[in-house]
Design a protein around this motif. Sequence first.
Motif, PDB file in Angstrom:
ATOM      1  N   ILE A 127      38.465  64.650  66.738  1.00  0.00           N
ATOM      2  CA  ILE A 127      39.528  65.366  67.168  1.00  0.00           C
ATOM      3  C   ILE A 127      40.859  65.189  66.982  1.00  0.00           C
ATOM      4  O   ILE A 127      42.108  65.536  66.321  1.00  0.00           O
ATOM      5  N   ALA A 128      41.231  63.432  66.351  1.00  0.00           N
ATOM      6  CA  ALA A 128      42.009  63.021  65.874  1.00  0.00           C
ATOM      7  C   ALA A 128      42.012  63.305  64.023  1.00  0.00           C
ATOM      8  O   ALA A 128      43.238  64.369  63.379  1.00  0.00           O
ATOM      9  N   GLU A 129      41.517  64.014  63.592  1.00  0.00           N
ATOM     10  CA  GLU A 129      40.336  64.416  62.605  1.00  0.00           C
ATOM     11  C   GLU A 129      41.284  65.690  61.907  1.00  0.00           C
ATOM     12  O   GLU A 129      42.004  66.463  61.438  1.00  0.00           O
ATOM     13  N   LEU A 130      40.400  66.812  63.213  1.00  0.00           N
ATOM     14  CA  LEU A 130      41.318  67.698  63.540  1.00  0.00           C
ATOM     15  C   LEU A 130      42.774  67.920  63.985  1.00  0.00           C
ATOM     16  O   LEU A 130      43.347  69.368  62.745  1.00  0.00           O
ATOM     17  N   SER A 131      42.669  67.476  63.805  1.00  0.00           N
ATOM     18  CA  SER A 131      44.363  67.093  64.565  1.00  0.00           C
ATOM     19  C   SER A 131      45.609  67.108  62.837  1.00  0.00           C
ATOM     20  O   SER A 131      45.997  68.016  62.498  1.00  0.00           O
ATOM     21  N   LYS A 132      45.421  66.650  62.063  1.00  0.00           N
ATOM     22  CA  LYS A 132      45.857  65.757  60.747  1.00  0.00           C
ATOM     23  C   LYS A 132      45.063  67.392  59.831  1.00  0.00           C
ATOM     24  O   LYS A 132      46.098  67.389  59.232  1.00  0.00           O
ATOM     25  N   SER A 137      48.477  71.590  57.622  1.00  0.00           N
ATOM     26  CA  SER A 137      48.937  73.325  57.511  1.00  0.00           C
ATOM     27  C   SER A 137      50.124  73.803  58.288  1.00  0.00           C
ATOM     28  O   SER A 137      50.776  74.714  58.076  1.00  0.00           O
ATOM     29  N   LEU A 138      50.677  73.430  59.599  1.00  0.00           N
ATOM     30  CA  LEU A 138      51.714  73.537  60.450  1.00  0.00           C
ATOM     31  C   LEU A 138      52.318  72.805  61.093  1.00  0.00           C
ATOM     32  O   LEU A 138      53.341  73.536  62.025  1.00  0.00           O
ATOM     33  N   LYS A 175      60.648  73.354  55.470  1.00  0.00           N
ATOM     34  CA  LYS A 175      61.031  73.423  53.607  1.00  0.00           C
ATOM     35  C   LYS A 175      59.301  74.422  53.177  1.00  0.00           C
ATOM     36  O   LYS A 175      58.508  75.154  52.193  1.00  0.00           O
ATOM     37  N   LYS A 176      58.419  73.829  54.249  1.00  0.00           N
ATOM     38  CA  LYS A 176      56.922  74.461  54.243  1.00  0.00           C
ATOM     39  C   LYS A 176      56.651  76.166  53.611  1.00  0.00           C
ATOM     40  O   LYS A 176      57.523  76.772  55.008  1.00  0.00           O
ATOM     41  N   ASP A 177      55.774  76.326  53.628  1.00  0.00           N
ATOM     42  CA  ASP A 177      54.957  77.478  53.363  1.00  0.00           C
ATOM     43  C   ASP A 177      54.221  78.050  54.270  1.00  0.00           C
ATOM     44  O   ASP A 177      53.238  77.005  53.959  1.00  0.00           O
ATOM     45  N   PHE A 178      54.256  78.256  55.556  1.00  0.00           N
ATOM     46  CA  PHE A 178      53.683  78.443  56.416  1.00  0.00           C
ATOM     47  C   PHE A 178      52.553  80.472  56.327  1.00  0.00           C
ATOM     48  O   PHE A 178      51.834  80.297  56.368  1.00  0.00           O
ATOM     49  N   GLY A 179      52.541  80.709  54.718  1.00  0.00           N
ATOM     50  CA  GLY A 179      52.180  82.368  54.402  1.00  0.00           C
ATOM     51  C   GLY A 179      50.626  82.211  54.731  1.00  0.00           C
ATOM     52  O   GLY A 179      50.206  82.637  54.559  1.00  0.00           O
TER      53      GLY A 179
END
Length: 185
Positions: A127-132, A137-138, A175-179
Amino acid sequence: IKKSWASIFSLELMEKIIDQSLSLEDLSISIIIQKQILSTKSGILNNRLDNYEINACFGLINPILSNQIDPDSYVIDKNTLKIIDKRIKRQEFHEVLDINISSILDRSLSEDKKIEQKLNDFEILKIAELSKKIESSLSRQDVEFAIEGSNIFVIQVKQSKDLDEDKTYLEETDKKDFGKVPLID
């Protein structure tokens, strides 16, 4: 599914197409198909600045969200992905979906189960790996999850409640691109 796809040709939508001078090629439709997870365990991962805190219970997550139970708590260091704290709590009942009557029921747990650790170490770290992966990304997100058999399902992802703690993190996130969101296995 056919009816859903055919809904693009509803009278209401056709009127909008004509009013806005669109063509059928300008339209797109998607169908979201949900599956009820018959979770044996569930919880939420709170994404903190330096660690992840997982709150977990047996059954559906509703008793955690409504404060009916005191869930197990596991703290994982974000950098090393090592479990640094576990607090196992007694759970008297769990919520289950009875598919025969399509209803959620409270069921008592056996004496042994009431004091059992909800998630094993493998599940905690997965679950921690999934969150990372989600965070890469988000941005920093809290992750609601359910476990059915050996499968871990992400049920909901929402922005962490305590993001205002770290203004630098927020500036980097802006500044991240969430596209483009990569596929997460």
